[in-house]
Design an enzyme around this catalytic site. Structure first.
Site, mmCIF file in Angstrom:
data_model
loop_
_atom_site.group_PDB
_atom_site.id
_atom_site.type_symbol
_atom_site.label_atom_id
_atom_site.label_comp_id
_atom_site.label_asym_id
_atom_site.label_seq_id
_atom_site.Cartn_x
_atom_site.Cartn_y
_atom_site.Cartn_z
ATOM 1 N N THR A 140 -8.902 1.643 7.281
ATOM 2 C CA THR A 140 -8.271 0.385 7.686
ATOM 3 C C THR A 140 -6.770 0.553 7.926
ATOM 4 O OG1 THR A 140 -8.163 -0.183 5.322
ATOM 5 C CG2 THR A 140 -9.942 -1.160 6.613
ATOM 6 N N LEU A 168 -7.815 2.428 12.067
ATOM 7 C CA LEU A 168 -8.261 1.145 12.618
ATOM 8 C C LEU A 168 -7.460 0.779 13.856
ATOM 9 C CD1 LEU A 168 -10.057 -1.368 12.306
ATOM 10 C CD2 LEU A 168 -8.295 -2.332 10.821
ATOM 11 N N ASP A 188 -2.908 12.014 22.513
ATOM 12 C CA ASP A 188 -1.601 11.836 21.876
ATOM 13 C C ASP A 188 -1.612 12.368 20.449
ATOM 14 O OD1 ASP A 188 -0.686 10.663 24.151
ATOM 15 O OD2 ASP A 188 -0.529 8.640 23.342
ATOM 16 N N TYR A 205 -4.099 3.576 9.993
ATOM 17 C CA TYR A 205 -3.851 4.014 11.373
ATOM 18 C C TYR A 205 -5.162 4.189 12.142
ATOM 19 C CZ TYR A 205 -1.181 6.526 15.027
ATOM 20 O OH TYR A 205 -0.571 6.916 16.191
ATOM 21 N N ARG A 240 3.985 13.448 26.433
ATOM 22 C CA ARG A 240 3.329 14.737 26.311
ATOM 23 C C ARG A 240 1.947 14.548 25.705
ATOM 24 N NH1 ARG A 240 5.893 18.686 29.318
ATOM 25 N NH2 ARG A 240 8.147 18.593 28.972
ATOM 26 N N ASN A 244 -4.968 8.312 2.290
ATOM 27 C CA ASN A 244 -5.331 7.640 3.538
ATOM 28 C C ASN A 244 -5.683 8.604 4.656
ATOM 29 O OD1 ASN A 244 -5.286 4.959 2.839
ATOM 30 N ND2 ASN A 244 -3.295 4.508 3.738
ATOM 31 N N ASP A 245 -4.691 9.372 5.118
ATOM 32 C CA ASP A 245 -4.951 10.153 6.323
ATOM 33 C C ASP A 245 -3.947 11.272 6.541
ATOM 34 O OD1 ASP A 245 -2.640 8.800 7.344
ATOM 35 O OD2 ASP A 245 -3.890 7.170 8.062
ATOM 36 N N ASP A 273 0.817 -1.212 0.000
ATOM 37 C CA ASP A 273 0.000 0.000 0.000
ATOM 38 C C ASP A 273 0.852 1.265 0.000
ATOM 39 O OD1 ASP A 273 -2.144 -1.662 0.015
ATOM 40 O OD2 ASP A 273 -2.754 -1.263 2.080
ATOM 41 N N GLY A 274 2.009 1.215 0.654
ATOM 42 C CA GLY A 274 2.885 2.384 0.663
ATOM 43 C C GLY A 274 3.383 2.728 -0.729
#
Length: 282
Positions: free
Chosen positions: A181, A185, A170, A183, A151, A140-141, A66-67
């Site tokens: 589906t 997920l 975080d 990060y 922190r 994706n995101d 996918d990358g």
């Protein structure tokens, strides 16, 4: 299709043989092959520029995970050239074609016997004093997260100028249905069918049990204001590009004007993909 570009991951046990087979197959069909630089290096062949891939390709074949496919999407920019993803990675939610199906599937595509599924992208930019900077699109995101250990980031989220929530967490994931589906997920967000036109907001380890992921419509625009004045905060695009961001900047995210067209195998559907990749019951 007269010109087919190939984007392959530059390492791996099976890449070289599969790449050579695909190039030979396309050559026998009289199709001109455009090799991306890293891909060309795998077999010691000549390469073409990203600009030529973007402007001249009738099809892009991705050999990898996918990358690698996300890298190809970035090369194409706003072009909606069909992408055939052959999975040489692990999960492969985007690269759906199995390695043993690569040449038969490619033959069908060259014959025009194929279907595509359009996936939405997100457009993100930073705003400082009313000026846009660092405009990037993702499949994706977009992830806002802390750069320092132990922190917590404080941020305010607005949707269509309406205040939604103040998060102490975080980080925060802003995801497309395709990225649900990824990060999202892992952070406890929902799985959303990739053909849906929605945007997902999922906090990462929120410091309040009532903070939950939320799904909003795709015509929304999101503004995020950092309240953590002294913390180091980074923003990551599709897990591949990262930048530091300071509290003076507003992070703005909305649906991109163009999307991505993925070639989908006719013998599978999204639910069978979920069963296969996530080990659900048969």
């Amino acid at each position: 299709m007269k010109k087919v570009s190939i984007v392959a991951k530059p390492h791996g046990d099976r890449v070289k043989q599969v790449l050579e087979d695909v190039c030979q197959f396309l050559g026998d069909k009289g199709v001109e092959v455009l090799l991306e630089e890293n891909s060309a290096g795998v077999i010691g062949a000549g390469s073409v520029s990203h600009e030529r891939i973007k402007e001249e390709s009738d099809l892009v074949v991705v050999l990898g995970g996918d990358g690698t496919l996300i890298s190809a999407v970035r090369i194409l920019g706003e072009k909606e050239t069909p992408i055939l993803g052959v999975n040489l990675g692990r999960l492969g939610f985007l690269t759906e074609t199995k390695i043993e199906e690569a040449l038969p599937q490619l033959g069908l595509v060259l014959d025009g016997d194929f279907e595509t599924e359009k996936r939405m992208k997100l457009h993100c930019h930073l705003v400082e004093n009313g000026v846009k900077t660092l405009e990037i699109e993702v499949l994706n995101d977009v992830v806002i997260n802390k750069s320092d250990l132990a922190r917590i980031i404080e941020m305010e989220v607005y949707v269509n100028d309406y205040f939604v929530n103040s998060y102490r967490a975080d980080g925060l994931i802003i995801s497309t249905p395709t990225g649900s589906t990824a990060y999202n997920l892992a952070a406890g967000g929902p799985i959303v069918h990739p053909s849906s036109e929605t945007i997902i907001l999922a906090p990462i380890c929120p410091h309040a049990l009532t903070n939950r992921p939320i799904v909003i419509s795709d015509d929304s625009f999101i503004n995020i204001r950092l309240r953590s004045k002294e913390e180091n905060v980074s923003i990551t695009y599709d897990g591949q590009i990262a930048r530091q961001v300071d509290p003076e900047k507003i992070i703005t995210i909305k649906k991109a004007r163009t999307g991505v067209r993925l070639v989908v195998p006719k013998n599978r559907n999204y639910y069978s993909l979920l069963r296969e990749k996530l080990g659900w019951g048969w």
